[in-house]
Design a protein around this motif. Sequence first.
Motif, PDB file in Angstrom:
ATOM      1  N   GLY A 146      33.024 -35.046 -33.809  1.00 45.26           N
ATOM      2  CA  GLY A 146      32.894 -33.992 -34.614  1.00 45.26           C
ATOM      3  C   GLY A 146      33.577 -32.453 -34.109  1.00 45.26           C
ATOM      4  O   GLY A 146      34.292 -31.729 -34.742  1.00 45.26           O
ATOM      5  N   VAL A 147      33.103 -32.393 -32.933  1.00 43.57           N
ATOM      6  CA  VAL A 147      33.744 -31.300 -32.107  1.00 43.57           C
ATOM      7  C   VAL A 147      35.066 -31.297 -32.060  1.00 43.57           C
ATOM      8  O   VAL A 147      35.796 -30.187 -32.048  1.00 43.57           O
ATOM      9  N   ARG A 148      35.595 -32.316 -31.474  1.00 43.92           N
ATOM     10  CA  ARG A 148      36.980 -32.653 -31.197  1.00 43.92           C
ATOM     11  C   ARG A 148      37.672 -32.352 -32.532  1.00 43.92           C
ATOM     12  O   ARG A 148      38.896 -31.622 -32.359  1.00 43.92           O
ATOM     13  N   ALA A 149      37.195 -32.744 -33.623  1.00 44.42           N
ATOM     14  CA  ALA A 149      37.907 -32.517 -34.763  1.00 44.42           C
ATOM     15  C   ALA A 149      38.024 -31.049 -35.041  1.00 44.42           C
ATOM     16  O   ALA A 149      38.930 -30.654 -35.684  1.00 44.42           O
ATOM     17  N   VAL A 150      37.096 -30.255 -34.925  1.00 42.78           N
ATOM     18  CA  VAL A 150      37.135 -28.877 -35.229  1.00 42.78           C
ATOM     19  C   VAL A 150      38.154 -28.177 -34.339  1.00 42.78           C
ATOM     20  O   VAL A 150      38.971 -27.377 -34.697  1.00 42.78           O
ATOM     21  N   LEU A 151      38.107 -28.632 -33.156  1.00 38.05           N
ATOM     22  CA  LEU A 151      38.903 -28.056 -32.102  1.00 38.05           C
ATOM     23  C   LEU A 151      40.521 -28.420 -32.325  1.00 38.05           C
ATOM     24  O   LEU A 151      41.420 -27.674 -32.092  1.00 38.05           O
ATOM     25  N   ARG A 152      40.767 -29.356 -33.252  1.00 37.96           N
ATOM     26  CA  ARG A 152      42.057 -29.863 -33.447  1.00 37.96           C
ATOM     27  C   ARG A 152      42.735 -29.627 -34.519  1.00 37.96           C
ATOM     28  O   ARG A 152      43.712 -29.987 -34.956  1.00 37.96           O
ATOM     29  N   ARG A 153      41.876 -28.757 -35.508  1.00 37.13           N
ATOM     30  CA  ARG A 153      42.507 -28.227 -36.664  1.00 37.13           C
ATOM     31  C   ARG A 153      43.560 -27.381 -36.263  1.00 37.13           C
ATOM     32  O   ARG A 153      43.183 -26.525 -35.596  1.00 37.13           O
ATOM     33  N   PRO A 154      44.618 -27.542 -36.998  1.00 38.42           N
ATOM     34  CA  PRO A 154      45.662 -26.571 -36.586  1.00 38.42           C
ATOM     35  C   PRO A 154      45.416 -25.072 -36.864  1.00 38.42           C
ATOM     36  O   PRO A 154      45.908 -24.278 -35.995  1.00 38.42           O
ATOM     37  N   ALA A 155      44.723 -24.784 -37.861  1.00 36.08           N
ATOM     38  CA  ALA A 155      44.373 -23.397 -38.148  1.00 36.08           C
ATOM     39  C   ALA A 155      43.096 -22.888 -37.697  1.00 36.08           C
ATOM     40  O   ALA A 155      42.684 -22.048 -38.135  1.00 36.08           O
ATOM     41  N   VAL A 156      42.425 -23.842 -36.765  1.00 38.13           N
ATOM     42  CA  VAL A 156      41.165 -23.224 -36.143  1.00 38.13           C
ATOM     43  C   VAL A 156      41.256 -21.901 -35.530  1.00 38.13           C
ATOM     44  O   VAL A 156      42.286 -21.488 -34.981  1.00 38.13           O
ATOM     45  N   LYS A 157      40.291 -21.089 -35.993  1.00 38.23           N
ATOM     46  CA  LYS A 157      39.914 -19.727 -35.279  1.00 38.23           C
ATOM     47  C   LYS A 157      39.465 -19.908 -33.945  1.00 38.23           C
ATOM     48  O   LYS A 157      38.698 -20.697 -33.686  1.00 38.23           O
ATOM     49  N   VAL A 158      39.803 -19.114 -33.145  1.00 38.12           N
ATOM     50  CA  VAL A 158      39.213 -19.104 -31.706  1.00 38.12           C
ATOM     51  C   VAL A 158      37.718 -18.909 -31.648  1.00 38.12           C
ATOM     52  O   VAL A 158      37.062 -19.963 -30.761  1.00 38.12           O
ATOM     53  N   ASN A 159      37.217 -18.218 -32.319  1.00 39.74           N
ATOM     54  CA  ASN A 159      35.837 -17.780 -32.212  1.00 39.74           C
ATOM     55  C   ASN A 159      34.932 -19.025 -32.902  1.00 39.74           C
ATOM     56  O   ASN A 159      33.785 -19.553 -32.457  1.00 39.74           O
ATOM     57  N   ASP A 160      35.455 -19.605 -33.873  1.00 43.08           N
ATOM     58  CA  ASP A 160      35.098 -20.787 -34.483  1.00 43.08           C
ATOM     59  C   ASP A 160      35.164 -22.123 -33.598  1.00 43.08           C
ATOM     60  O   ASP A 160      34.180 -22.906 -33.320  1.00 43.08           O
ATOM     61  N   ALA A 161      36.111 -22.156 -32.904  1.00 43.83           N
ATOM     62  CA  ALA A 161      36.287 -23.200 -31.836  1.00 43.83           C
ATOM     63  C   ALA A 161      35.095 -23.045 -30.912  1.00 43.83           C
ATOM     64  O   ALA A 161      34.533 -23.870 -30.113  1.00 43.83           O
ATOM     65  N   CYS A 162      35.123 -21.634 -30.255  1.00 45.36           N
ATOM     66  CA  CYS A 162      34.239 -21.202 -29.126  1.00 45.36           C
ATOM     67  C   CYS A 162      32.736 -21.706 -29.470  1.00 45.36           C
ATOM     68  O   CYS A 162      32.031 -22.210 -28.862  1.00 45.36           O
ATOM     69  N   ASP A 163      32.335 -21.335 -30.783  1.00 49.25           N
ATOM     70  CA  ASP A 163      30.858 -21.484 -31.373  1.00 49.25           C
ATOM     71  C   ASP A 163      30.597 -23.044 -31.261  1.00 49.25           C
ATOM     72  O   ASP A 163      29.250 -23.314 -30.910  1.00 49.25           O
ATOM     73  N   GLU A 164      31.715 -23.733 -31.966  1.00 47.67           N
ATOM     74  CA  GLU A 164      31.538 -25.366 -32.030  1.00 47.67           C
ATOM     75  C   GLU A 164      31.221 -25.947 -30.613  1.00 47.67           C
ATOM     76  O   GLU A 164      30.367 -26.699 -30.501  1.00 47.67           O
ATOM     77  N   VAL A 165      31.891 -25.313 -29.727  1.00 52.70           N
ATOM     78  CA  VAL A 165      32.008 -26.003 -28.509  1.00 52.70           C
ATOM     79  C   VAL A 165      30.371 -25.564 -27.852  1.00 52.70           C
ATOM     80  O   VAL A 165      29.541 -26.467 -27.245  1.00 52.70           O
ATOM     81  N   LEU A 166      30.315 -24.446 -28.017  1.00 52.66           N
ATOM     82  CA  LEU A 166      28.812 -24.057 -27.470  1.00 52.66           C
ATOM     83  C   LEU A 166      27.540 -24.633 -28.327  1.00 52.66           C
ATOM     84  O   LEU A 166      26.654 -25.303 -27.450  1.00 52.66           O
ATOM     85  N   TYR A 167      27.692 -24.897 -29.611  1.00 49.97           N
ATOM     86  CA  TYR A 167      26.528 -25.309 -30.313  1.00 49.97           C
ATOM     87  C   TYR A 167      26.501 -26.857 -30.152  1.00 49.97           C
ATOM     88  O   TYR A 167      25.176 -27.279 -30.111  1.00 49.97           O
TER      89      TYR A 167
END
Length: 212
Positions: A146-167
């Motif tokens: 699930g985390v990987r899916a968020v990180l690999r979204r082409p349009a993911v925002k940096v802050n959203d990616a950072c928050d997802e990894v943290l949480y």
Amino acid sequence: MSDRAKDPHWERRSLDRRILYVMERLVDHYDFPVRGGAGLVGNLVAESGVIPTRVEGSAESTPMRSKNFDGETVNHTAKAIMNRNATRHIGPARPGIGLAQWTAAPRRAGLFSHRFHGDVLGARAVFDMDDQIDYLADELKSSFNGVRAVLRRPAVKVNDACDEVLYNFEIPGAIIQGGSRLPRSDPRVQRVFNQRRPLAQRALAVYRDARS
């Protein structure tokens, strides 16, 4: 595997050089979008300073030096780090190790049993940047999809990616109460989000500056 990956003294390189190395591996070898990779690397900066030999409770300049189970500050060997055992007083008193400060027993053991390029490095994994990056990518693919899916979204925002990894991947003690994660909206969680987002933005800037 590059010679730089085997360098036992990554702490002697600048933080930006460490950031760039991991960013390039994630983007060029594991096909992460740049912003997704930056969100991940920002967390690695917070966790370990992007130093593969870092043990929990150590200083950046002496990443394998920390307190043992007798309360003495010592230089730990890679073998002692791998075989850490509270009952036998082997290794560091605190469990975190490596780029992501793997702490939970199964994830920590997985680092030392991870097969990379057909070889299980065991204690040598402490020193090998590429092996740890590969283990990180493998964990995301196998256990944190699930985390990987968020990180690999082409349009993911940096802050959203950072928050997802943290949480959902790092889950530091600062966002846990009573054995459970606090909600994302909790001020204590928001505080940690706000601490790590600038680190992710720095990772993005380092990568873009190197490619400009």
